[in-house]
Design a protein around this motif. Structure first.
Motif, PDB file in Angstrom:
ATOM      1  N   ARG A 170     -20.717 -19.859   3.421  1.00 30.03           N
ATOM      2  CA  ARG A 170     -20.012 -20.489   2.308  1.00 30.03           C
ATOM      3  C   ARG A 170     -20.148 -19.646   1.049  1.00 30.03           C
ATOM      4  NH1 ARG A 170     -22.322 -25.055   0.805  1.00 30.03           N
ATOM      5  NH2 ARG A 170     -20.437 -25.844  -0.200  1.00 30.03           N
ATOM      6  N   PHE A 174     -17.010 -18.059  -1.191  1.00 29.88           N
ATOM      7  CA  PHE A 174     -16.803 -18.316  -2.624  1.00 29.88           C
ATOM      8  C   PHE A 174     -16.921 -17.037  -3.440  1.00 29.88           C
ATOM      9  CE2 PHE A 174     -17.312 -22.621  -1.221  1.00 29.88           C
ATOM     10  CZ  PHE A 174     -16.578 -23.364  -2.122  1.00 29.88           C
ATOM     11  N   LYS A 178     -13.767 -15.455  -5.652  1.00 27.32           N
ATOM     12  CA  LYS A 178     -13.920 -15.209  -7.089  1.00 27.32           C
ATOM     13  C   LYS A 178     -13.640 -13.746  -7.420  1.00 27.32           C
ATOM     14  CE  LYS A 178     -17.255 -15.596 -10.881  1.00 27.32           C
ATOM     15  NZ  LYS A 178     -18.640 -16.005 -11.264  1.00 27.32           N
ATOM     16  N   CYS A 186     -12.355 -24.599  -0.066  1.00 26.14           N
ATOM     17  CA  CYS A 186     -13.050 -24.479   1.223  1.00 26.14           C
ATOM     18  C   CYS A 186     -13.536 -25.864   1.601  1.00 26.14           C
ATOM     19  CB  CYS A 186     -14.217 -23.501   1.128  1.00 26.14           C
ATOM     20  SG  CYS A 186     -15.220 -23.423   2.637  1.00 26.14           S
ATOM     21  N   ASP A 243     -14.803 -26.531  -3.899  1.00 28.94           N
ATOM     22  CA  ASP A 243     -15.702 -26.839  -2.781  1.00 28.94           C
ATOM     23  C   ASP A 243     -15.430 -28.278  -2.359  1.00 28.94           C
ATOM     24  OD1 ASP A 243     -17.703 -27.045  -0.941  1.00 28.94           O
ATOM     25  OD2 ASP A 243     -19.339 -27.100  -2.400  1.00 28.94           O
TER      26      ASP A 243
END
Length: 291
Positions: A170, A174, A178, A186, A243
């Motif tokens: 995860r 992310f 970014k 996600c 998220d």
């Protein structure tokens, strides 16, 4: 006589051996440590599950200035009967020049005889032809930037995974989103869903990075391209990379095996003008629980 997957994988291993002899230095040829052994295990027992697709990167020095160009390679199980997925990238290239380089590379590979190994040929083509695009990028970067500002394309990818649990995975998702200025979300849990939107080359790089070296049970289910007269930001459905964690169905205690509430997910999609994606992802028409 039809060529089998086993025969194709044997040829792929032969080509890897050739490439390793061509690029013996550390960092020149990057391959996951288990990639070749997993294919070898399959070849010894061809009745088992197919191994992950072979994927590797080749670092090339181009021209007298030794400009770094990386060739990323993903081989379908039936390569060389079907074309490989190739992507050349360099920090020295403007994104429009990089797109042109890959378009010409794909055109060259498609002109070769079907059934022949062609990654070595692709390597040589990149070494012989990248310099032209590198030189053009110096003189035309301002013009290219103006063209991109006038007419850009928003690229949106909908990615499905059997599950997304691991914290390090995860974090990778992310961090990559970014870095590449991608918005979307996600969905953690089982199933796992990722949506990214932004410039096409950034979405494609994200897709490559999160899959490399090998992420099993993941596929890109749907791609959308929308032309923008000005900035693509006006076409984004999401303002950040979110998220998503919805309440799980049932009581699974401490087990890390839970199914997300897809009703809540459908509602989220509809709030972002994407309700039609539910059927594409899961093969069934979504219905809200209060309907």
């Amino acid at each position: 006589m039809a060529v089998t997957v086993k025969e194709c994988l044997e040829l792929q291993l032969l080509e890897v051996e050739m490439l390793l002899s061509m690029f013996p230095k550390r960092g020149e040829f990057s391959l996951d440590a288990d990639a070749v052994p997993s294919i070898q295990r399959y070849l010894r027992n061809a009745g088992g599950a197919l191994p992950p697709q072979l994927e590797y990167r080749i670092a090339l020095d181009v021209g007298e200035a030794k400009v770094k160009v990386e060739l990323q390679v993903l081989l379908p199980h039936m390569y060389p009967q079907v074309a490989p997925q190739l992507f050349a990238r360099s920090d020295a290239l403007h994104r429009q020049q990089q797109l042109q380089l890959n378009t010409h590379l794909a055109s060259h590979i498609s002109s070769l005889d079907s059934g022949d190994l062609c990654v070595c040929e692709a390597v040589q083509w990149v070494k012989d032809n990248s310099l032209t695009f590198l030189e053009n990028s110096k003189g035309s970067s301002e013009c290219a930037s103006k063209e991109v500002r006038v007419k850009e394309m928003l690229h949106r990818m909908w990615i499905y995974s059997h599950h997304i649990y691991r914290q390090e995975l995860r974090k990778k998702i992310f961090d990559c989103a970014k870095k590449l200025n991608l918005t979307g979300f996600c969905l953690t849990g089982k199933p796992g869903v990722i949506c990214v939107e932004g410039l096409q080359e950034n979405c494609e790089e994200f897709w490559h990075v999160i899959r490399y070296p090998n992420w099993k049970h993941i596929s890109c289910k749907h791609v959308e391209n929308i032309e923008a007269e000005g900035s693509i930001d006006n076409l984004r459905l999401f303002h950040s990379f979110e998220d998503l964690q919805f309440q799980a169905h049932g009581d699974y205690g401490l087990r890390n095996d839970y199914h997300m509430d897809l009703g809540q997910f459908l509602e989220f999609l509809k709030q972002h003008q994407s309700g039609h994606i539910f059927q594409i992802l899961f093969g069934v028409e979504g219905k809200l629980s209060d309907n």
